[in-house]
Design an enzyme around this catalytic site. Structure first.
Site, short mmCIF file in Angstrom:
data_model
loop_
_atom_site.label_atom_id
_atom_site.label_comp_id
_atom_site.label_asym_id
_atom_site.label_seq_id
_atom_site.Cartn_x
_atom_site.Cartn_y
_atom_site.Cartn_z
N ASN A 10 0.85 -1.19 0.00
CA ASN A 10 0.00 0.00 0.00
C ASN A 10 0.89 1.24 0.00
OD1 ASN A 10 -1.93 1.97 0.37
ND2 ASN A 10 -2.36 1.43 2.51
N TRP A 11 0.94 1.93 -1.15
CA TRP A 11 1.79 3.11 -1.26
C TRP A 11 1.22 4.32 -0.55
CZ3 TRP A 11 3.35 3.32 -7.18
CH2 TRP A 11 4.02 2.14 -7.51
N LYS A 12 -0.05 4.25 -0.20
CA LYS A 12 -0.76 5.39 0.42
C LYS A 12 -0.61 6.62 -0.48
CE LYS A 12 -0.30 3.28 4.93
NZ LYS A 12 -0.15 3.47 6.38
N HIS A 102 -9.63 0.81 5.23
CA HIS A 102 -8.35 1.01 5.90
C HIS A 102 -8.55 1.91 7.12
CE1 HIS A 102 -4.20 2.26 6.66
NE2 HIS A 102 -3.82 1.20 5.96
N GLU A 104 -7.00 4.32 8.30
CA GLU A 104 -6.83 5.75 8.08
C GLU A 104 -8.09 6.37 7.51
OE1 GLU A 104 -2.05 5.17 7.39
OE2 GLU A 104 -3.36 5.49 5.66
N GLU A 174 -5.10 -5.22 10.82
CA GLU A 174 -4.08 -4.21 11.07
C GLU A 174 -4.37 -3.52 12.41
OE1 GLU A 174 -1.98 -2.34 7.31
OE2 GLU A 174 -3.98 -1.54 7.56
N GLY A 180 2.65 2.29 11.04
CA GLY A 180 3.54 3.43 10.89
C GLY A 180 4.21 3.86 12.17
N SER A 220 3.72 -2.30 10.34
CA SER A 220 5.18 -2.31 10.50
C SER A 220 5.80 -3.65 10.10
CB SER A 220 5.56 -1.95 11.95
OG SER A 220 5.10 -0.65 12.27
N GLY A 241 2.99 -1.23 4.37
CA GLY A 241 2.93 0.20 4.11
C GLY A 241 4.28 0.75 3.67
N GLY A 242 4.99 1.39 4.60
CA GLY A 242 6.24 2.06 4.27
C GLY A 242 7.27 1.19 3.58
#
Length: 262
Positions: A10-12, A102, A104, A174, A180, A220, A241-242
């Protein structure tokens, strides 16, 4: 029943279409160089909407084994809904997956379980697999209420779906406190909730459905912890994610099976 592991990046809200080109090319080259076996793990990238056409062109033109997903989908089927992206549009772009619910979006935009369910339905009609996200916050975890909280989210997000549609959906657990933050649930923590999700599905829809659903862990995830997570019986992949923006790291996650014993 064998469930093919799924590694979802997921590049967000990161990377423009030029940057997306470079990342996808490097990721494909790295996976190929390391002799990635797409039958051992599906690797899916979830770029922002503005990058989807660019990434689709790369995947199709270069016959890459990467799969394409979108980060969200409208509850509407097109029409007078400014700014919304319909499932039909995503299907035309070759999206095989879409993230719905998600944390967020649940937190920042107030999306409810009913909203998530409506998006999952739209996706499934267009033969797009929804990745239904659930997860608790730190306060819920500290109170020991994570399982009933997550199962309520699951139930509300799949309410009214047909068993066959549930079977081909993906559920991503999640824990919000691990997204994050650099914190990660232990493999045992993750398995506790992922296992509870599968038992819930078995009780409500039967063992055959429950055994087909892929349950992912997200929060993470790194190459240093992916093997321990994937060794759990009810974890079928990761929502990353990251680390998905780091080619070598995400390629290693995609080839997690090569890290066993390393």
């Amino acid at each position: 029943m064998t469930r093919t592991p799924l590694m979802a990046g997921n590049w967000k809200s990161n990377l423009n279409h030029v940057e997306a080109t470079g990342l996808v090319q490097k990721l494909a080259w790295t996976l190929q160089d390391k002799r990635w076996d797409a039958e051992k793990s599906e690797v899916v990238v979830f770029p922002p909407f503005t990058d989807l056409r660019t990434v689709q062109t790369l995947i199709d033109g270069d016959k890459l084994k990467l799969l394409l997903g979108a980060q969200d989908v409208s509850t509407h089927d097109g029409g007078a809904h400014t700014g919304e992206i319909s499932a039909k549009m995503l299907a035309k772009l070759g999206c095989r997956y879409v993230i719905v619910g998600h944390s967020e979006r649940r937190t920042d935009l107030g999306e409810t379980n009913a909203d998530v369910q409506a998006k999952a339905v739209r996706a499934l009609v267009e033969d797009i697999i929804p990745v239904i996200c659930v997860g608790e916050g730190l306060q819920t975890r500290e109170a020991g209420e994570q399982i009933p909280f997550v199962l309520e989210q699951v139930g509300g997000s799949i309410n009214g779906l047909k068993p066959d549609d549930i079977a081909r959906s993906v559920i991503a657990y999640e824990p919000v406190w691990a997204i994050g933050t650099g914190k990660v649930a232990t493999p045992e923590d993750a398995q506790e909730v992922c296992g509870a999700i599968r038992r819930y599905l078995a009780e409500d829809f039967g063992n055959e459905v429950a055994e087909q659903v892929r349950v992912l862990y997200g929060g993470s995830v790194k190459s240093s912890n992916v093997v321990a997570l994937m060794s759990q019986p009810d974890i079928d992949g990761c929502l990353v994610g990251g680390a998905s923006l780091q080619v070598e790291e995400f390629a290693a996650i995609g080839r997690f099976y090569d890290l066993v014993g390393s």
